[in-house]
Structures are given as structure tokens and as C-alpha cells.
Motif scaffolding. Structure first.
Motif, PDB file in Angstrom:
ATOM      1  N   TYR A   1      32.735  25.155  41.324  1.00 30.44           N
ATOM      2  CA  TYR A   1      32.508  26.106  40.243  1.00 30.44           C
ATOM      3  C   TYR A   1      32.829  27.497  40.780  1.00 30.44           C
ATOM      4  O   TYR A   1      32.350  27.895  41.840  1.00 30.44           O
ATOM      5  CB  TYR A   1      31.060  26.081  39.761  1.00 30.44           C
ATOM      6  CG  TYR A   1      30.704  27.306  38.931  1.00 30.44           C
ATOM      7  CD1 TYR A   1      31.193  27.450  37.639  1.00 30.44           C
ATOM      8  CD2 TYR A   1      29.937  28.332  39.482  1.00 30.44           C
ATOM      9  CE1 TYR A   1      30.893  28.581  36.890  1.00 30.44           C
ATOM     10  CE2 TYR A   1      29.635  29.462  38.741  1.00 30.44           C
ATOM     11  CZ  TYR A   1      30.116  29.592  37.444  1.00 30.44           C
ATOM     12  OH  TYR A   1      29.846  30.719  36.713  1.00 30.44           O
ATOM     13  N   SER A   2      33.665  28.228  40.038  1.00 30.60           N
ATOM     14  CA  SER A   2      34.010  29.589  40.451  1.00 30.60           C
ATOM     15  C   SER A   2      33.733  30.566  39.311  1.00 30.60           C
ATOM     16  O   SER A   2      33.924  30.238  38.129  1.00 30.60           O
ATOM     17  CB  SER A   2      35.484  29.692  40.863  1.00 30.60           C
ATOM     18  OG  SER A   2      36.339  29.404  39.777  1.00 30.60           O
ATOM     19  N   PHE A   3      33.286  31.743  39.691  1.00 32.96           N
ATOM     20  CA  PHE A   3      32.957  32.799  38.729  1.00 32.96           C
ATOM     21  C   PHE A   3      33.940  33.945  38.893  1.00 32.96           C
ATOM     22  O   PHE A   3      34.014  34.581  39.952  1.00 32.96           O
ATOM     23  CB  PHE A   3      31.528  33.297  38.952  1.00 32.96           C
ATOM     24  CG  PHE A   3      31.137  34.447  38.066  1.00 32.96           C
ATOM     25  CD1 PHE A   3      30.897  34.245  36.721  1.00 32.96           C
ATOM     26  CD2 PHE A   3      31.036  35.730  38.584  1.00 32.96           C
ATOM     27  CE1 PHE A   3      30.538  35.304  35.899  1.00 32.96           C
ATOM     28  CE2 PHE A   3      30.681  36.794  37.780  1.00 32.96           C
ATOM     29  CZ  PHE A   3      30.442  36.585  36.421  1.00 32.96           C
ATOM     30  N   LYS A   4      34.748  34.162  37.842  1.00 36.85           N
ATOM     31  CA  LYS A   4      35.732  35.247  37.811  1.00 36.85           C
ATOM     32  C   LYS A   4      36.686  35.197  39.007  1.00 36.85           C
ATOM     33  O   LYS A   4      37.229  36.224  39.425  1.00 36.85           O
ATOM     34  CB  LYS A   4      35.030  36.607  37.766  1.00 36.85           C
ATOM     35  CG  LYS A   4      34.186  36.825  36.521  1.00 36.85           C
ATOM     36  CD  LYS A   4      33.513  38.188  36.535  1.00 36.85           C
ATOM     37  CE  LYS A   4      34.515  39.320  36.460  1.00 36.85           C
ATOM     38  NZ  LYS A   4      33.837  40.646  36.331  1.00 36.85           N
ATOM     39  N   ASN A   5      36.884  34.030  39.572  1.00 35.53           N
ATOM     40  CA  ASN A   5      37.746  33.845  40.742  1.00 35.53           C
ATOM     41  C   ASN A   5      37.312  34.732  41.909  1.00 35.53           C
ATOM     42  O   ASN A   5      38.122  35.117  42.760  1.00 35.53           O
ATOM     43  CB  ASN A   5      39.210  34.146  40.394  1.00 35.53           C
ATOM     44  CG  ASN A   5      40.164  33.588  41.433  1.00 35.53           C
ATOM     45  OD1 ASN A   5      39.885  32.566  42.061  1.00 35.53           O
ATOM     46  ND2 ASN A   5      41.283  34.264  41.642  1.00 35.53           N
TER      47      ASN A   5
ATOM     48  N   PHE B   1      35.419  33.793  32.545  1.00 37.80           N
ATOM     49  CA  PHE B   1      34.778  33.964  33.839  1.00 37.80           C
ATOM     50  C   PHE B   1      34.452  32.662  34.568  1.00 37.80           C
ATOM     51  O   PHE B   1      34.367  32.642  35.793  1.00 37.80           O
ATOM     52  CB  PHE B   1      33.480  34.764  33.683  1.00 37.80           C
ATOM     53  CG  PHE B   1      33.690  36.137  33.117  1.00 37.80           C
ATOM     54  CD1 PHE B   1      34.872  36.828  33.343  1.00 37.80           C
ATOM     55  CD2 PHE B   1      32.712  36.735  32.344  1.00 37.80           C
ATOM     56  CE1 PHE B   1      35.065  38.101  32.820  1.00 37.80           C
ATOM     57  CE2 PHE B   1      32.890  38.015  31.814  1.00 37.80           C
ATOM     58  CZ  PHE B   1      34.082  38.691  32.057  1.00 37.80           C
ATOM     59  N   ASN B   2      34.245  31.575  33.850  1.00 36.15           N
ATOM     60  CA  ASN B   2      33.733  30.358  34.465  1.00 36.15           C
ATOM     61  C   ASN B   2      34.802  29.275  34.526  1.00 36.15           C
ATOM     62  O   ASN B   2      35.410  28.932  33.502  1.00 36.15           O
ATOM     63  CB  ASN B   2      32.530  29.829  33.672  1.00 36.15           C
ATOM     64  CG  ASN B   2      31.425  30.860  33.571  1.00 36.15           C
ATOM     65  OD1 ASN B   2      30.750  31.172  34.543  1.00 36.15           O
ATOM     66  ND2 ASN B   2      31.247  31.421  32.370  1.00 36.15           N
ATOM     67  N   ASN B   3      35.007  28.742  35.719  1.00 37.28           N
ATOM     68  CA  ASN B   3      36.002  27.688  35.911  1.00 37.28           C
ATOM     69  C   ASN B   3      35.371  26.523  36.684  1.00 37.28           C
ATOM     70  O   ASN B   3      34.697  26.728  37.699  1.00 37.28           O
ATOM     71  CB  ASN B   3      37.213  28.214  36.673  1.00 37.28           C
ATOM     72  CG  ASN B   3      38.310  27.173  36.771  1.00 37.28           C
ATOM     73  OD1 ASN B   3      38.997  26.887  35.797  1.00 37.28           O
ATOM     74  ND2 ASN B   3      38.461  26.590  37.960  1.00 37.28           N
TER      75      ASN B   3
ATOM     76  N   ILE C   1      34.353  33.282  48.960  1.00 35.79           N
ATOM     77  CA  ILE C   1      34.436  34.603  48.323  1.00 35.79           C
ATOM     78  C   ILE C   1      35.882  35.083  48.373  1.00 35.79           C
ATOM     79  O   ILE C   1      36.511  35.088  49.440  1.00 35.79           O
ATOM     80  CB  ILE C   1      33.519  35.626  49.020  1.00 35.79           C
ATOM     81  CG1 ILE C   1      32.051  35.215  48.892  1.00 35.79           C
ATOM     82  CG2 ILE C   1      33.728  37.014  48.424  1.00 35.79           C
ATOM     83  CD1 ILE C   1      31.097  36.138  49.618  1.00 35.79           C
ATOM     84  N   ASN C   2      36.404  35.505  47.215  1.00 38.49           N
ATOM     85  CA  ASN C   2      37.737  36.092  47.107  1.00 38.49           C
ATOM     86  C   ASN C   2      37.576  37.580  46.824  1.00 38.49           C
ATOM     87  O   ASN C   2      37.025  37.971  45.787  1.00 38.49           O
ATOM     88  CB  ASN C   2      38.518  35.405  45.991  1.00 38.49           C
ATOM     89  CG  ASN C   2      39.948  35.892  45.892  1.00 38.49           C
ATOM     90  OD1 ASN C   2      40.348  36.834  46.564  1.00 38.49           O
ATOM     91  ND2 ASN C   2      40.735  35.246  45.048  1.00 38.49           N
ATOM     92  N   THR C   3      38.045  38.416  47.726  1.00 38.04           N
ATOM     93  CA  THR C   3      37.789  39.859  47.617  1.00 38.04           C
ATOM     94  C   THR C   3      38.839  40.614  46.812  1.00 38.04           C
ATOM     95  O   THR C   3      38.703  41.825  46.633  1.00 38.04           O
ATOM     96  CB  THR C   3      37.715  40.486  49.023  1.00 38.04           C
ATOM     97  OG1 THR C   3      39.013  40.428  49.634  1.00 38.04           O
ATOM     98  CG2 THR C   3      36.707  39.751  49.897  1.00 38.04           C
ATOM     99  N   GLU C   4      39.868  39.937  46.313  1.00 32.52           N
ATOM    100  CA  GLU C   4      40.954  40.663  45.657  1.00 32.52           C
ATOM    101  C   GLU C   4      40.462  41.458  44.450  1.00 32.52           C
ATOM    102  O   GLU C   4      40.835  42.621  44.257  1.00 32.52           O
ATOM    103  CB  GLU C   4      42.060  39.693  45.231  1.00 32.52           C
ATOM    104  CG  GLU C   4      43.255  40.402  44.612  1.00 32.52           C
ATOM    105  CD  GLU C   4      44.414  39.467  44.325  1.00 32.52           C
ATOM    106  OE1 GLU C   4      45.484  39.960  43.916  1.00 32.52           O
ATOM    107  OE2 GLU C   4      44.258  38.240  44.509  1.00 32.52           O
ATOM    108  N   SER C   5      39.618  40.846  43.639  1.00 33.17           N
ATOM    109  CA  SER C   5      39.115  41.547  42.452  1.00 33.17           C
ATOM    110  C   SER C   5      38.095  42.619  42.797  1.00 33.17           C
ATOM    111  O   SER C   5      37.841  43.529  42.005  1.00 33.17           O
ATOM    112  CB  SER C   5      38.486  40.542  41.482  1.00 33.17           C
ATOM    113  OG  SER C   5      39.425  39.597  41.054  1.00 33.17           O
TER     114      SER C   5
END
Length: 339
Positions: free
Chosen positions: A272-276, A246-248, A305-309
Motif C-alpha cells: 500500500y502506498s500513499f501519494k507515491n 493518493f491511495n494505491n 519512502i520516496n522523497t521526490e514529492s
């Protein structure tokens, strides 16, 4: 080893172009130096040399072909200093021979009253400057690690009865998982290389009397000076590290050598990104010019914010905050969609 030789040759070539002269002064087409796109601006532009997809067009065109999917489109708006609005639209498509992109930057200066030395309160005439930059980009992945790209820009400036047209190109290379280290990447780009720009038009003709001449009042043309493009050279090193699923984390450092319009700069970025899905970003920009000669603060902030997931759509929203001295802070907004 051939990949290493390619990187080294491009580094020497680009560096030679950028360091042909090093001074800070006035340049043509300063609009080419204004960052667009919130994601990489939020990291002080440090990670721009390692940008990918449609956002890489203005940062490092070699990253365009790393896009995921068949294509991407992007719209960005920046509220710049003195109420100047910058709109940016770009689209990229992936083909068998590489990726091709088109981009357009427009600048909204508003209405400006015309003043003269004899009418300092205004002549009653209003001008609306019309500045835009149109770009054509090509990018190709040479392997699963190395990519190259070029970007050609047409620059148009006009206000009143004068105008100028110029051309500039960017060229870059990216090397990912360098030295077989997962997550370690190198980016190199030379930007805004092109012939000098010079204004022309009927607005350069003025009525005057030459002392000692018998011609009386007549028209003379003001011969404008030509200015070089604001070329720059950037080399950056980045490292991505994941903790669990989850963490990148991403850390990037970039050195930027400015050929004409500014002094050299050192940029550092963090993401820092969480779960992309959600990302927070920060950047720091240090220049030898210090605080005296620049209105820009050293730090930048942002989020995305990436809404794909979340909803299954390849839609991303990004925001960047750029503090400024004497003016209101800059706010950048990004909207990107994949297809």
C-alpha cells in the motif's frame, strides 16, 4: 495476438528448462539464490517477477527498461545469517536500443580460523573467503505493454587455496495491462541457468600414504565433485488498483519452481502506498518443505519512502525485515537514486 504468442512461447521454453529435473539438494553458487534489494524482499519476493528499473536486475531483467528517467543507481545491504554481510551495487542507463545495467554483489564472511582433524582447535591460520557476483543486464520494451530482458552473471568463489568460477544467465518477460485490463500484469523469468561449477587449486593436494603402496608419504589430489547451478522458474500475476489520487494497492502472487536447491514455493505480496511517498509492504512464502527443513519464517515485512514529492530529489529508501529461526532476523536496507 503476436504478443500473446510471444508470451506463450517463452513460457513453454522457460518451463521446459526449469522442469528438466525437480529435486531438492546441494547446488553450486547458492549465493545466487539470496535475494537482494529491500522493496521486493519485503513482499516475500512475490512481486519480483514484476519488478521495474534498477531493482529488476536480480529479480526479472525484463523489467529494467520500465525505469522512469534516463537511469538509476542503487545500493543495498543485507545482514544475512551467521553475521554474513551482503553488499549490492547496481547502475542502469537507458539508451535508444534499450536499457543496460551493471551490478556487483559481494559477500563478507569475516575471518575464519582453519581447523583440521588433527588440530580441531585451529592451526593458527586464518582464511577470508572472497565471493562475488558481477552482472551485465540488457532490457528492451517491445511495445507499451511487453518487455524482455537478459542478465549474465559471473560467479567467483575462493577461500584458502581453492577457487571456482561459474557463469549463469537469467531471462524474463513482462506483459503489462494484460488482456486490456488496466493494472493487470504477468511476469515470467528463468534464473541461474548455466554450466556446472567445480573447485580447483593447490589446496586440493594432500599428503597421504596409500595402504599397500611402496611409495610412502606423497601428494595426492582430491578430485572435487561438480555441482549444477540453482536454476529456477517463476511466473507471477499482479494487480494494481488506485483509490482516488493518493491511495494505491498492489497484490501479487507468484509460483516458483526450483530445479535443484529447494522445493517449489508459492509467494504472495501486498503493498500500500500513499501519494507515491510512503509505502508499507508484507509478504507470505509457502513451501512444501514446511518448517522442518527451512530456517526461514513464512512472512516478511517492510516499508519505503520516496522523497521526490517531498524535496524534489529522485531518492528512495526501503527497508525489509526477514525473520529467521536459530539466527538473528535479517535486515535489508536499500538506497536508490534516479537521474
Amino acid at each position: 495476438m503476436r504478443k500473446i504468442y510471444l508470451i506463450s512461447a517463452l513460457l513453454i521454453f522457460f518451463g521446459g528448462l526449469a522442469f528438466s529435473q525437480t529435486k531438492a539438494g546441494t547446488s553450486a553458487a547458492p549465493e545466487l539464490t539470496i535475494p537482494v534489494g529491500a522493496k521486493y524482499t519485503a513482499m516475500a519476493g512475490a512481486s519480483g517477477v514484476l519488478a521495474d528499473g534498477v531493482e529488476a536486475i536480480t529479480w526479472n531483467p525484463s523489467g529494467v527498461d520500465w525505469l522512469v528517467g534516463n537511469g538509476q543507481a542503487m545500493f543495498s545491504y543485507r545482514k544475512y545469517i551467521a553475521d554474513i554481510g551482503i553488499n549490492y551495487l547496481a547502475i542502469v542507463g537507458k539508451f535508444g536500443f534499450g536499457s543496460v545495467g551493471l551490478s556487483l554483489r559481494t559477500f563478507n564472511f569475516g575471518d575464519i580460523p582453519v581447523t583440521t582433524e588433527f588440530q580441531p582447535d585451529g592451526t593458527g591460520e586464518i582464511i577470508s573467503p572472497n565471493f562475488f557476483v558481477a552482472g551485465l543486464t540488457y532490457s528492451k520494451r517491445l511495445s507499451d505493454r511487453v518487455s524482455v530482458g537478459v542478465n549474465f552473471n559471473l560467479v567467483s568463489e575462493s577461500f584458502g587455496r581453492v577457487s571456482a568460477v561459474g557463469f549463469a544467465f537469467d531471462a524474463g518477460v513482462q506483459y503489462r495491462n494484460m488482456l486490456n485490463v488496466p493494472g493487470l500484469s504477468l511476469g515470467i523469468v528463468v534464473k541461474n541457468v548455466g554450466p556446472s561449477m567445480k573447485y580447483g587449486g593447490s589446496g586440493l593436494w594432500v599428503q597421504a600414504v596409500v595402504p599397500g603402496s611402496e611409495r610412502g608419504l606423497t601428494f595426492y589430489k582430491i578430485e572435487p565433485a561438480s555441482f549444477q547451478m540453482p536454476a529456477s522458474f517463476e511466473i507471477g500475476l499482479g494487480y494494481n488498483y488506485s483509490i482516488g489520487e493518493f491511495n494505491n494497492f498492489s497484490l501479487v502472487g507468484t509460483y516458483q519452481a526450483n530445479n535443484l536447491y529447494a522445493l517449489d514455493a508459492y509467494k504472495f505480496g501486498f503493498e500500500y502506498s500513499f501519494k507515491n511517498i510512503f509505502a508499507i509492504r508484507a509478504g507470505y512464502n509457502y513451501s512444501k518443505a514446511g518448517d522442518v527443513s527451512s530456517i526461514w519464517h513464512h512472512y516478511t515485512l517492510g516499508a519505503g519512502i520516496n522523497t521526490e514529492s517531498l524535496i524534489g530529489l529522485k531518492v528512495t529508501f526501503d527497508y525489509a525485515y526477514v525473520p529467521v529461526t536459530y539466527f538473528s532476523a535479517n535486515h535489508l536496507f536499500n538506497f536508490k537514486v534516479g537521474f
